[in-house]
Design a protein around this motif. Structure first.
Motif, mmCIF file in Angstrom:
data_model
loop_
_atom_site.group_PDB
_atom_site.id
_atom_site.type_symbol
_atom_site.label_atom_id
_atom_site.label_comp_id
_atom_site.label_asym_id
_atom_site.label_seq_id
_atom_site.Cartn_x
_atom_site.Cartn_y
_atom_site.Cartn_z
ATOM 1 N N LEU A 4 0.848 -1.186 0.000
ATOM 2 C CA LEU A 4 0.000 0.000 0.000
ATOM 3 C C LEU A 4 0.891 1.246 0.000
ATOM 4 C CD1 LEU A 4 -2.827 -0.843 2.576
ATOM 5 C CD2 LEU A 4 -3.088 -0.518 0.105
ATOM 6 N N ARG A 5 0.843 1.990 -1.077
ATOM 7 C CA ARG A 5 1.670 3.196 -1.175
ATOM 8 C C ARG A 5 0.828 4.381 -0.687
ATOM 9 N NH1 ARG A 5 5.045 2.958 -6.685
ATOM 10 N NH2 ARG A 5 6.501 4.160 -5.405
ATOM 11 N N ARG A 6 0.817 4.541 0.623
ATOM 12 C CA ARG A 6 -0.125 5.458 1.270
ATOM 13 C C ARG A 6 0.105 6.917 0.859
ATOM 14 N NH1 ARG A 6 -3.099 2.554 4.545
ATOM 15 N NH2 ARG A 6 -2.275 0.601 5.407
ATOM 16 N N HIS A 7 1.326 7.268 0.560
ATOM 17 C CA HIS A 7 1.605 8.644 0.132
ATOM 18 C C HIS A 7 0.746 9.004 -1.076
ATOM 19 C CE1 HIS A 7 3.702 12.183 -1.300
ATOM 20 N NE2 HIS A 7 4.037 11.562 -2.403
ATOM 21 N N TYR A 8 0.703 8.124 -2.068
ATOM 22 C CA TYR A 8 -0.069 8.388 -3.278
ATOM 23 C C TYR A 8 -1.565 8.224 -3.033
ATOM 24 C CZ TYR A 8 4.499 8.025 -5.536
ATOM 25 O OH TYR A 8 5.804 8.215 -5.887
ATOM 26 N N LEU A 9 -1.955 7.221 -2.260
ATOM 27 C CA LEU A 9 -3.372 7.033 -1.957
ATOM 28 C C LEU A 9 -3.932 8.247 -1.211
ATOM 29 C CD1 LEU A 9 -3.301 3.268 -0.899
ATOM 30 C CD2 LEU A 9 -4.387 4.218 -2.950
ATOM 31 N N ASP A 10 -3.145 8.783 -0.294
ATOM 32 C CA ASP A 10 -3.594 9.976 0.441
ATOM 33 C C ASP A 10 -3.740 11.175 -0.488
ATOM 34 O OD1 ASP A 10 -3.618 8.510 2.756
ATOM 35 O OD2 ASP A 10 -1.718 9.281 3.525
ATOM 36 N N ARG A 11 -2.812 11.315 -1.432
ATOM 37 C CA ARG A 11 -2.906 12.424 -2.380
ATOM 38 C C ARG A 11 -4.148 12.296 -3.251
ATOM 39 N NH1 ARG A 11 1.567 15.121 -4.088
ATOM 40 N NH2 ARG A 11 0.078 16.275 -5.383
ATOM 41 N N LEU A 12 -4.447 11.087 -3.705
ATOM 42 C CA LEU A 12 -5.657 10.876 -4.499
ATOM 43 C C LEU A 12 -6.904 11.233 -3.698
ATOM 44 C CD1 LEU A 12 -4.719 7.536 -6.296
ATOM 45 C CD2 LEU A 12 -5.078 9.753 -7.387
#
Length: 409
Positions: A4-12
């Protein structure tokens, strides 16, 4: 194995309810498709989700803008919020018309992905200027690489072993799903370069002299971390009895940048406060791809380390240039809203002369912005003549630039 690449998921998530299309870009095989599938799965309990993966045969019938609109209308309702996610959207004819139409409907959010920067930006700017934002997905960071590697059965590597492997194969996630043998890794890296070159450059731009294109690619990849001009490449090819125009070299380098295979970095005159127009550096979208073009060479570690630092700076949102003042050069001038930082990258500080050489690069700096020297040296005094000396691997694992604590942003 999945990360889970949370940095990108959070940005989305941050942009989900903004009145804008989210365009996810980045080099092929960096993990965009997995990211979008994870994002779609995270939304299904709260919204209607239409997920179209144009790399999957199941969505082969979705060929045109009308096909996409019909799919969305036949599988969702207008009275509930819906999210339309289209992976590799450029494979749909006139996709920009469908995306603009869907984006204009209340309660409909649109997320698209593609592997060509110019294609997305040009088409989006034509119809929906000012109504889209981009998110570039980079290869795995060193920390992410370690997290995914440790999911392999029986994996118990130490940090040094992981870093050596990271240098060798890069951060494209698919490689960690193989047996990691030299034969398999080398073949996959070569195939990835071929796929990017053929699908995103040669075919799209109808390049006829493939051999010339490959020669320019090899030269640029072999020069990672060094100053390169189009004229220098053209002169080299001429010495090899391959005559080409400087404009052709410039066009091919631009095409490689559009495909995220190479990123040009301009030089910044620290004294004149202006960008210089000649002799740029180029860095790869992933260091492993270098091995897919020219093979793995331990002697090139200096350029590879620079490349890794460049990618990490860009992932953290820094605008990056090469600092120049007379004969002095600083590897990176990293800037974002919070300020500027000067960064020098070195392998090891083997002697007082080496230390002096690396520190002298900062002599042209006349302001009070931080100066950081990143190295792999195991003996690292915290400060050298006012320059912060930091572990390069700590930085790649998430430590803030110039500081000890681990915080990727």
């Amino acid at each position: 194995m999945e990360l889970l690449r949370r940095h990108y998921l959070d940005r989305l998530r941050q942009f989900l309810d903004a009145p804008a299309i989210m365009a996810v870009t980045g080099i092929r095989r960096a993990g965009k498709s997995v990211l979008l599938r994870q994002f779609a799965a995270s939304l299904r309990d709260e919204r209607q989700v239409v997920y179209v993966d144009k790399e999957a045969f199941a969505f082969e019938p979705v060929r045109t803008a009308r096909d996409l609109i019909d799919l969305v209308e036949s599988t969702t309702r207008h009275d509930e919020p819906r999210v339309v996610i289209v992976d590799e959207v450029q494979q749909i004819a006139e996709w920009e018309r469908a995306v603009a139409s869907l984006n204009g409907e209340e309660g409909t959010e649109v997320v698209i992905s593609g592997s060509n920067a110019t294609l997305l930006s040009a088409e989006l700017a034509t119809l929906i200027a000012g109504r889209y934002v981009t998110l570039q997905v980079f290869p795995l960071t060193l920390a992410e690489f370690g997290d995914l590697y440790r999911q392999r059965p029986g994996a118990a590597p130490d940090d040094a072993e992981l870093f050596r492997l990271y240098l060798r194969i890069g951060g494209l996630p698919g490689l960690l799903h193989t047996d990691l043998s030299d034969l398999v890794v080398d073949q996959m890296l070569a195939d990835m370069v071929s796929t990017i070159a053929v699908r995103d450059v040669i075919r799209r731009h109808r390049i006829r002299d493939v051999a010339l294109f490959e020669a320019i690619l090899r030269f640029a990849v072999d020069s990672v971390g060094s100053l390169v001009s189009a004229k220098r490449i053209a002169d080299f090819l001429k010495s090899q009895r391959r005559t080409t125009a400087v404009d052709t070299v410039l066009n091919y380098l631009a095409h490689l940048a559009d495909a995220f295979l190479l990123t040009p970095v301009s030089r910044f005159d620290l004294r004149g406060r202006r960008l210089l127009q000649v002799n740029r550096k180029h860095y790869l979208g992933d260091v492993g791809l270098r091995n897919g073009v020219i093979g793995y060479r331990e002697g090139d570690i200096g350029g590879v380390l620079e490349n890794l630092v460049f990618l990490e700076l860009r992932r953290r949102g820094y605008a990056v240039t090469v600092g120049v003042a007379g004969s002095q050069e600083i590897d990176f001038v990293a800037e974002r809203r919070s300020g500027r930082c000067y960064v020098q990258v070195a392998y090891l500080l083997e002697s007082p002369a080496t230390i002096e050489r690396e520190l002298s690069a900062f002599s042209a700096v006349r302001d009070a912005y931080p100066r950081v020297l990143l190295t792999l040296d195991p003996h690292q005094p915290a400060d050298l003549q006012g320059v912060r000396h930091q572990s390069l691997t700590d930085f790649l694992r998430g430590a803030p630039l110039g500081g000890p604590a681990r915080d990727a942003m």
